[in-house]
Write a protein that holds these residues in place. Structure first.
Motif, mmCIF file in Angstrom:
data_model
loop_
_atom_site.group_PDB
_atom_site.id
_atom_site.type_symbol
_atom_site.label_atom_id
_atom_site.label_comp_id
_atom_site.label_asym_id
_atom_site.label_seq_id
_atom_site.Cartn_x
_atom_site.Cartn_y
_atom_site.Cartn_z
ATOM 1 N N GLY A 187 32.236 38.679 27.002
ATOM 2 C CA GLY A 187 32.667 39.572 25.939
ATOM 3 C C GLY A 187 33.410 40.770 26.486
ATOM 4 O O GLY A 187 33.390 41.037 27.698
ATOM 5 N N ASN A 188 34.058 41.515 25.588
ATOM 6 C CA ASN A 188 34.908 42.631 26.003
ATOM 7 C C ASN A 188 34.373 44.006 25.635
ATOM 8 O O ASN A 188 34.855 45.006 26.152
ATOM 9 C CB ASN A 188 36.303 42.494 25.359
ATOM 10 C CG ASN A 188 36.971 41.186 25.705
ATOM 11 O OD1 ASN A 188 36.924 40.756 26.845
ATOM 12 N ND2 ASN A 188 37.592 40.555 24.722
ATOM 13 N N GLU A 189 33.390 44.063 24.718
ATOM 14 C CA GLU A 189 33.010 45.360 24.170
ATOM 15 C C GLU A 189 31.555 45.713 24.489
ATOM 16 O O GLU A 189 30.975 45.190 25.435
ATOM 17 C CB GLU A 189 33.295 45.374 22.671
ATOM 18 C CG GLU A 189 34.772 45.149 22.366
ATOM 19 C CD GLU A 189 35.083 45.169 20.889
ATOM 20 O OE1 GLU A 189 34.530 46.013 20.161
ATOM 21 O OE2 GLU A 189 35.887 44.317 20.443
ATOM 22 N N ALA B 169 28.601 43.126 25.126
ATOM 23 C CA ALA B 169 28.640 42.404 26.398
ATOM 24 C C ALA B 169 28.234 43.297 27.568
ATOM 25 O O ALA B 169 27.439 42.896 28.422
ATOM 26 C CB ALA B 169 30.040 41.834 26.626
ATOM 27 N N LEU C 185 29.878 39.378 34.429
ATOM 28 C CA LEU C 185 30.470 39.755 33.154
ATOM 29 C C LEU C 185 31.870 39.164 33.098
ATOM 30 O O LEU C 185 32.711 39.473 33.944
ATOM 31 C CB LEU C 185 30.541 41.279 33.007
ATOM 32 C CG LEU C 185 31.274 41.795 31.756
ATOM 33 C CD1 LEU C 185 30.529 41.378 30.486
ATOM 34 C CD2 LEU C 185 31.450 43.310 31.796
ATOM 35 N N SER D 184 35.270 38.904 31.117
ATOM 36 C CA SER D 184 35.955 39.694 30.104
ATOM 37 C C SER D 184 37.467 39.647 30.300
ATOM 38 O O SER D 184 37.963 39.716 31.419
ATOM 39 C CB SER D 184 35.474 41.149 30.171
ATOM 40 O OG SER D 184 36.172 41.967 29.279
ATOM 41 N N GLU D 185 38.188 39.527 29.188
ATOM 42 C CA GLU D 185 39.646 39.649 29.263
ATOM 43 C C GLU D 185 40.025 41.090 29.567
ATOM 44 O O GLU D 185 40.891 41.363 30.388
ATOM 45 C CB GLU D 185 40.278 39.205 27.943
ATOM 46 C CG GLU D 185 40.121 37.724 27.632
ATOM 47 C CD GLU D 185 40.747 37.376 26.300
ATOM 48 O OE1 GLU D 185 41.985 37.464 26.197
ATOM 49 O OE2 GLU D 185 39.994 37.031 25.366
ATOM 50 N N VAL E 37 37.718 44.929 29.454
ATOM 51 C CA VAL E 37 36.529 45.687 29.060
ATOM 52 C C VAL E 37 36.962 46.906 28.255
ATOM 53 O O VAL E 37 37.732 47.744 28.739
ATOM 54 C CB VAL E 37 35.715 46.131 30.290
ATOM 55 C CG1 VAL E 37 34.507 46.939 29.843
ATOM 56 C CG2 VAL E 37 35.272 44.916 31.097
ATOM 57 N N GLU F 223 37.227 40.291 35.302
ATOM 58 C CA GLU F 223 38.095 40.756 34.223
ATOM 59 C C GLU F 223 39.399 39.963 34.239
ATOM 60 O O GLU F 223 39.714 39.253 35.195
ATOM 61 C CB GLU F 223 38.365 42.261 34.379
ATOM 62 C CG GLU F 223 38.736 42.934 33.075
ATOM 63 C CD GLU F 223 38.746 44.457 33.202
ATOM 64 O OE1 GLU F 223 38.861 45.131 32.171
ATOM 65 O OE2 GLU F 223 38.635 44.961 34.336
ATOM 66 N N LYS G 178 39.019 34.234 31.137
ATOM 67 C CA LYS G 178 38.378 33.627 29.972
ATOM 68 C C LYS G 178 37.506 32.465 30.412
ATOM 69 O O LYS G 178 37.674 31.925 31.511
ATOM 70 C CB LYS G 178 39.421 33.099 28.977
ATOM 71 C CG LYS G 178 40.201 34.146 28.227
ATOM 72 C CD LYS G 178 41.135 33.457 27.232
ATOM 73 C CE LYS G 178 41.933 34.447 26.422
ATOM 74 N NZ LYS G 178 42.817 33.754 25.441
#
Length: 304
Positions: free
Chosen positions: A151-153, A156, A172, A174-175, A177, A196, A199
């Motif tokens: 997740g990005n937000e 997550a 983590l 994430s595309e 953060v 980061e 996907k």
């Protein structure tokens, strides 16, 4: 040390249900705080054609007007995500992503309903076999194991931080953060391994999750994958407070006064189930706001 702010009513969600609840609660002369971001509401990008007495209009415009109305009656707004909620005899305590601490006598949950899934191979078949949508609910099952949070937000990042003292290794995925400076600082100071600009391509395993395949073809060996897209969701926030959900664990059960099974907690809008209609959300928000304000006033009178 975080500043502590106290309100009679805290409303989670700045969509039509949350704004209508704020308007009616604030008109009862109790202190009201709306926590959430209007841009996260499903109404924000909608064009309205089937709402009585409104010939046409944009959801963005309606939310703007609704906020102005709520502010006119005295409601305050905080555009942050809630990370944790606890309850004691005096009411509810909230921790925000920006490090603030909030207290309230009553709570209205109007967060909408999450329809976010990764939509990748293995996600559906391995649900409950290593795939989870709730760190707070299932994290303790993965003690000493390697896990990933996707997740990005705030959901997550907070989920990954929650798993650090539980799991052996925490990734983590994430595309990009996107969290507050406070939460980002906590992430950077932690042992979370951040992938980061990436996907998830697939979740692999037969009877249990064994690997996570990323789009860059990197394969991570692990036994748990937590999909935490967006802000803290209904399941995490409600179940930690003992709020009863429906049989499929998707929606909050509320009566005609929008009361849940937990005294002082109300729910309105999409969190209470279909139909996904503006009119329903506004109607339930109206009732929830009135009832929550009444409950808050009752709590005050008990102390005098």
């Amino acid at each position: 040390m975080a500043n502590v702010f106290t309100y009679d009513v805290v409303i989670l969600g700045a969509g039509p249900a949350g704004l209508q609840a704020a308007i009616h609660a604030a008109r009862k002369k109790v202190s009201v705080l709306v926590v959430g971001k209007e841009t996260k509401s499903s109404l924000y990008h909608a064009h309205i054609e089937n709402y009585a007495f409104l010939f046409k209009g944009s959801g963005e415009e309606m939310l703007k007007v609704g906020r102005e109305q709520a502010e006119k009656f005295g409601a305050a707004f905080l555009e942050e995500d809630i990370l944790h909620i606890s309850q004691d005899k005096s009411g509810f305590t909230f921790a925000t992503e920006g490090g603030q601490s909030l207290n309230s006598k009553t709570l209205i949950i109007a967060t909408g309903t999450s329809r976010h899934r990764l939509g990748v191979s293995g996600e559906k078949d391995l649900l409950g076999k290593g795939v989870s949508y709730c760190v707070d609910c299932d994290g303790h099952f993965f003690k000493g194991e390697d896990v990933a949070v996707v997740g990005n937000e705030s959901a997550a990042v907070d989920g990954a931080l929650t798993m650090v003292p539980i799991a052996n290794k925490v990734y983590l995925i994430s595309e990009k953060v996107r969290v507050s400076e406070d939460l980002m600082a906590r992430l950077q100071a932690s042992n979370v391994i951040v992938h980061e600009n990436n996907k998830v391509k697939a979740i692999e395993g037969e009877q249990q999750v064994t690997h996570l395949l990323l789009e860059n073809e990197k394969k991570l060996p692990l036994s748990g994958v937590f999909i935490e897209i967006g802000a803290k969701g209904l399941l995490e926030l409600a179940t930690t407070l003992g709020v009863q959900l429906d049989d499929e664990l998707r929606y909050i059960r509320a009566n005609k006064q929008q009361e849940t099974n937990v005294a002082g907690i109300y729910a309105a809008g999409d969190v209470c189930g279909p139909p996904w209609q503006l009119a329903k959300a506004v109607g339930e928000g109206c009732i929830a706001g009135i009832e929550a304000a009444k409950f808050a006033r009752t709590q005050v009178s008990k102390r005098h």
